[in-house]
Design a protein around this motif. Sequence first.
Motif, PDB file in Angstrom:
ATOM      1  N   UNK A 116      -6.297   5.362  -0.177  1.00 30.71           N
ATOM      2  CA  UNK A 116      -6.469   3.951   0.166  1.00 30.71           C
ATOM      3  C   UNK A 116      -7.878   3.448  -0.118  1.00 30.71           C
ATOM      4  N   UNK A 117      -8.629   4.165  -0.922  1.00 29.20           N
ATOM      5  CA  UNK A 117     -10.009   3.756  -1.196  1.00 29.20           C
ATOM      6  C   UNK A 117     -10.080   2.417  -1.924  1.00 29.20           C
ATOM      7  N   UNK A 118      -8.998   2.032  -2.584  1.00 29.21           N
ATOM      8  CA  UNK A 118      -8.991   0.749  -3.293  1.00 29.21           C
ATOM      9  C   UNK A 118      -9.108  -0.425  -2.323  1.00 29.21           C
ATOM     10  N   UNK A 119      -8.861  -0.185  -1.020  1.00 26.60           N
ATOM     11  CA  UNK A 119      -8.975  -1.247  -0.028  1.00 26.60           C
ATOM     12  C   UNK A 119     -10.425  -1.496   0.390  1.00 26.60           C
ATOM     13  N   UNK A 120     -11.302  -0.611  -0.009  1.00 26.59           N
ATOM     14  CA  UNK A 120     -12.716  -0.774   0.334  1.00 26.59           C
ATOM     15  C   UNK A 120     -12.940  -0.676   1.828  1.00 26.59           C
ATOM     16  N   UNK A 160      18.161  -0.749   5.813  1.00 27.44           N
ATOM     17  CA  UNK A 160      16.879  -0.703   6.532  1.00 27.44           C
ATOM     18  C   UNK A 160      15.865   0.109   5.730  1.00 27.44           C
ATOM     19  N   UNK A 161      16.302   1.268   5.206  1.00 25.66           N
ATOM     20  CA  UNK A 161      15.398   2.067   4.370  1.00 25.66           C
ATOM     21  C   UNK A 161      14.926   1.265   3.160  1.00 25.66           C
ATOM     22  N   UNK A 162      15.839   0.540   2.537  1.00 28.31           N
ATOM     23  CA  UNK A 162      15.462  -0.279   1.382  1.00 28.31           C
ATOM     24  C   UNK A 162      14.461  -1.363   1.786  1.00 28.31           C
ATOM     25  N   UNK A 163      14.722  -2.012   2.912  1.00 29.63           N
ATOM     26  CA  UNK A 163      13.814  -3.063   3.376  1.00 29.63           C
ATOM     27  C   UNK A 163      12.438  -2.506   3.718  1.00 29.63           C
ATOM     28  N   UNK A 164      12.403  -1.276   4.260  1.00 33.75           N
ATOM     29  CA  UNK A 164      11.123  -0.646   4.591  1.00 33.75           C
ATOM     30  C   UNK A 164      10.272  -0.391   3.353  1.00 33.75           C
ATOM     31  N   UNK A 165      10.866  -0.332   2.188  1.00 28.73           N
ATOM     32  CA  UNK A 165      10.109  -0.039   0.971  1.00 28.73           C
ATOM     33  C   UNK A 165       9.419  -1.279   0.410  1.00 28.73           C
ATOM     34  N   UNK A 209       5.084  -3.868  -2.361  1.00 28.67           N
ATOM     35  CA  UNK A 209       4.323  -5.084  -2.643  1.00 28.67           C
ATOM     36  C   UNK A 209       2.824  -4.802  -2.645  1.00 28.67           C
ATOM     37  N   UNK A 210       2.344  -4.090  -1.613  1.00 31.35           N
ATOM     38  CA  UNK A 210       0.909  -3.868  -1.522  1.00 31.35           C
ATOM     39  C   UNK A 210       0.384  -2.909  -2.577  1.00 31.35           C
ATOM     40  N   UNK A 211       1.151  -1.863  -2.886  1.00 25.30           N
ATOM     41  CA  UNK A 211       0.707  -0.959  -3.953  1.00 25.30           C
ATOM     42  C   UNK A 211       0.663  -1.699  -5.285  1.00 25.30           C
ATOM     43  N   UNK A 212       1.631  -2.557  -5.509  1.00 30.11           N
ATOM     44  CA  UNK A 212       1.677  -3.295  -6.776  1.00 30.11           C
ATOM     45  C   UNK A 212       0.614  -4.392  -6.806  1.00 30.11           C
ATOM     46  N   UNK A 267      -3.741   4.878 -11.433  1.00 31.09           N
ATOM     47  CA  UNK A 267      -3.704   5.830 -10.316  1.00 31.09           C
ATOM     48  C   UNK A 267      -2.895   5.272  -9.146  1.00 31.09           C
ATOM     49  N   UNK A 268      -2.962   3.983  -8.921  1.00 31.18           N
ATOM     50  CA  UNK A 268      -2.258   3.382  -7.801  1.00 31.18           C
ATOM     51  C   UNK A 268      -0.767   3.209  -8.079  1.00 31.18           C
ATOM     52  N   UNK A 269      -0.388   3.382  -9.320  1.00 32.63           N
ATOM     53  CA  UNK A 269       1.029   3.277  -9.659  1.00 32.63           C
ATOM     54  C   UNK A 269       1.845   4.388  -9.012  1.00 32.63           C
ATOM     55  N   UNK A 270       1.213   5.507  -8.692  1.00 37.42           N
ATOM     56  CA  UNK A 270       1.923   6.621  -8.048  1.00 37.42           C
ATOM     57  C   UNK A 270       2.495   6.179  -6.700  1.00 37.42           C
ATOM     58  N   UNK A 271       1.725   5.452  -5.919  1.00 37.30           N
ATOM     59  CA  UNK A 271       2.222   4.946  -4.634  1.00 37.30           C
ATOM     60  C   UNK A 271       3.397   4.009  -4.825  1.00 37.30           C
ATOM     61  N   UNK A 272       3.273   3.100  -5.784  1.00 37.54           N
ATOM     62  CA  UNK A 272       4.371   2.165  -6.053  1.00 37.54           C
ATOM     63  C   UNK A 272       5.584   2.899  -6.607  1.00 37.54           C
ATOM     64  N   UNK A 273       5.363   3.905  -7.442  1.00 37.84           N
ATOM     65  CA  UNK A 273       6.471   4.645  -8.049  1.00 37.84           C
ATOM     66  C   UNK A 273       7.292   5.378  -6.997  1.00 37.84           C
ATOM     67  N   UNK A 274       6.646   5.927  -5.984  1.00 41.31           N
ATOM     68  CA  UNK A 274       7.374   6.621  -4.915  1.00 41.31           C
ATOM     69  C   UNK A 274       8.306   5.663  -4.190  1.00 41.31           C
TER      70      UNK A 274
END
Length: 145
Positions: A34-38, A89-94, A99-102, A110-117
Motif C-alpha cells: 500500500x505504499x502507493x497511498x503515501x 455478496x462475494x462479487x460485491x465485496x470485490x 476500484x481502488x487498485x485500478x 506493480x499495482x495491477x497484481x492487486x486488481x488482477x486478484x
Amino acid sequence: MNAGLVRKMKVSASLSAIFSIAIAFGYRQNVFDFSFLGSEAGSASGYVDLWSTASVAAGIYLLVLLLFAAAENKIVRIIKYFILLGIFVLAAFQLPPLFWWTFAGMGDVKLFVGAAAHLLLLGLTFWACFPIFDSLRKENMDTNA
C-alpha cells in the motif's frame, strides 16, 4: 438433481469461497503493498481489516452452505438461493478494492497484481452462478411438467 450440476456448483462456488478467503488473508498478512497511498497508507488499515473480515466470513458462509447443497430434499432449493446470495455478496465485496487498485494504480504495472486478484475472484463468482441457475431452471421445468 443432476450429479454433474452438483459437482460443477460445488467446485465453482468452493473455488470462489476459498480464493476469497485467501485474498483476505493476503491483506491480513500485508502481502499487498500500500505504499502507493503515501501518508494515507495507515488510515486505510481499518477499512482493509473490515473488508478482509467480511470477505472471510462470506467465504466461510458459502463453504458451509455447500456442505448441505448435495442433499436430496426440498430444502436444497432454498439453500441454492442462499448460495447465490453468498456468491453475489462475494462479487460485491470485490468492487471497492478493484476500484481502488485500478483507480490508484493507473499506469503502475506493480499495482495491477492487486486488481488482477480481485478480477479473477469476480470472474470465479460469475462462473459459479451458471451451474446454480441451470440447476434451478431444470428444477422449475421438472415441477412445471
